[in-house]
Design a protein around this motif. Structure first.
Motif, mmCIF file in Angstrom:
data_model
loop_
_atom_site.group_PDB
_atom_site.id
_atom_site.type_symbol
_atom_site.label_atom_id
_atom_site.label_comp_id
_atom_site.label_asym_id
_atom_site.label_seq_id
_atom_site.Cartn_x
_atom_site.Cartn_y
_atom_site.Cartn_z
ATOM 1 N N ARG A 13 42.090 38.478 42.981
ATOM 2 C CA ARG A 13 43.033 37.710 43.799
ATOM 3 C C ARG A 13 43.703 38.617 44.825
ATOM 4 O O ARG A 13 43.845 38.254 45.995
ATOM 5 C CB ARG A 13 44.084 37.035 42.918
ATOM 6 N N ARG A 16 41.346 39.252 47.603
ATOM 7 C CA ARG A 16 41.244 38.110 48.520
ATOM 8 C C ARG A 16 42.472 38.031 49.428
ATOM 9 O O ARG A 16 42.352 37.708 50.612
ATOM 10 C CB ARG A 16 41.074 36.814 47.729
ATOM 11 N N ARG A 19 42.138 40.797 52.047
ATOM 12 C CA ARG A 19 41.105 40.396 53.014
ATOM 13 C C ARG A 19 41.611 39.273 53.919
ATOM 14 O O ARG A 19 41.331 39.245 55.109
ATOM 15 C CB ARG A 19 39.825 39.971 52.297
ATOM 16 N N HIS A 75 40.187 29.487 48.160
ATOM 17 C CA HIS A 75 41.199 30.543 48.029
ATOM 18 C C HIS A 75 42.534 30.103 48.617
ATOM 19 O O HIS A 75 43.592 30.379 48.046
ATOM 20 C CB HIS A 75 40.721 31.832 48.686
#
Length: 96
Positions: A13, A16, A19, A75
């Motif tokens: 997580r 992500r 990113r 996400h």
């Protein structure tokens, strides 16, 4: 084993999120995909449970298996649900 699984999910997580922050400056074309909202919610609750955020909070979970898929970015929906849950826990001073 559960602790390691939780650490692995949290690491993914965080990856992500980082990113996502890096991608924020770069415009990209989103490609919405079908998302099982129930599955994403279970994941968000599981993540916060594994982190201990929900140790003094009881969540009444009611899922509708007939709910049609939502088209979007998984996400991003997960992040929205995590933020909503964290805000609710914070509003209850972590107990309730």
């Amino acid at each position: 084993v559960e602790v390691l699984d939780g650490m692995e999910r949290e690491g993914a997580r965080i990856d992500r999120i980082v990113r996502g922050l890096l991608d924020y400056a770069r415009p990209r074309r989103l490609t919405p995909t079908p998302i099982d909202v129930n599955d994403v919610l279970r994941g968000a609750v599981g993540l916060l449970h594994d982190q201990g955020v929900l140790r003094r909070v009881e969540i009444d979970k009611r899922f509708d298996d007939a709910l049609p898929p939502l088209f979007g970015e998984r996400h991003e929906l997960e992040q929205v649900l995590v933020n909503l849950l964290l805000n609710a826990v914070d509003a209850m001073d972590g107990v309730g």
